[in-house]
Design an enzyme around this catalytic site. Structure first.
Site, PDB file in Angstrom:
ATOM      1  N   ASP A  19       0.843  -1.187   0.000  1.00 40.37           N
ATOM      2  CA  ASP A  19       0.000   0.000   0.000  1.00 40.37           C
ATOM      3  C   ASP A  19       0.883   1.244   0.000  1.00 40.37           C
ATOM      4  O   ASP A  19       2.113   1.137  -0.127  1.00 40.37           O
ATOM      5  CB  ASP A  19      -0.966  -0.018   1.194  1.00 40.37           C
ATOM      6  CG  ASP A  19      -0.269  -0.031   2.550  1.00 40.37           C
ATOM      7  OD1 ASP A  19       0.935   0.320   2.634  1.00 40.37           O
ATOM      8  OD2 ASP A  19      -0.934  -0.394   3.538  1.00 40.37           O
ATOM      9  N   GLN A  20       0.295   2.387   0.168  1.00 40.92           N
ATOM     10  CA  GLN A  20       1.039   3.649   0.094  1.00 40.92           C
ATOM     11  C   GLN A  20       2.102   3.768   1.191  1.00 40.92           C
ATOM     12  O   GLN A  20       3.071   4.497   1.046  1.00 40.92           O
ATOM     13  CB  GLN A  20       0.053   4.816   0.187  1.00 40.92           C
ATOM     14  CG  GLN A  20       0.616   6.134  -0.247  1.00 40.92           C
ATOM     15  CD  GLN A  20      -0.461   7.196  -0.347  1.00 40.92           C
ATOM     16  OE1 GLN A  20      -1.524   7.073   0.252  1.00 40.92           O
ATOM     17  NE2 GLN A  20      -0.191   8.241  -1.098  1.00 40.92           N
TER      18      GLN A  20
END
Length: 141
Positions: A19-20
């Site tokens: 994810d980010q």
């Protein structure tokens, strides 16, 4: 004589799996389980592609996973896979997912049960030779 077998596969966490924040998305652990399962089958003489060509499908019917720690981008991951049970129509695999680098931490444990299906999707028995091989390599759960 039963001879338990454990398959070991290593992979590196790719950016697309995170994810980010650089943490692996939870569903990717199941992808790693599939990699471990198919490689274990190959190691014991039953490449999954060959099994499918014979008309047998092994569909996941149950999944259990316990997340202990998060994997991160660029970690080296090790998946240990073993067979923990086999019956006429099902086989159960267990997995340990480890961070090999850095550290050496257990990240998750999982199990999947697969059911044997014919090409049309109807339940069928595992071929006798495949069932015998699964039973031969089974680890006690």
């Amino acid at each position: 004589m039963k001879q338990p077998v454990e398959g070991i596969v290593r992979t590196r966490v790719r950016y697309a799996e995170t994810d980010q924040m650089g943490v692996v998305y939870h569903a990717n652990y199941l992808v790693w389980c599939e990699i471990g399962r198919t490689e274990l089958m190959r190691e014991v003489g039953y490449a999954y592609a060959d099994v499918e060509r014979s008309g047998l499908r092994l569909a996941v019917s149950d999944v259990e996973i316990r997340y202990l720690r998060g994997a991160r981008y660029d970690d080296l991951i090790r998946v240990n896979t073993r067979v923990t049970g086999a019956r006429s129509r099902t086989v159960t695999f267990a997995y340990e997912i480890w961070r090999d680098e850095p550290g050496g931490e257990l990240l998750a444990t999982a199990s999947t049960r697969l059911i044997a299906l014919a090409a049309d999707g109807s339940p069928r028995r595992l071929p006798a030779d495949l069932l015998a091989r699964f039973l031969e390599i089974t680890h006690a759960a």
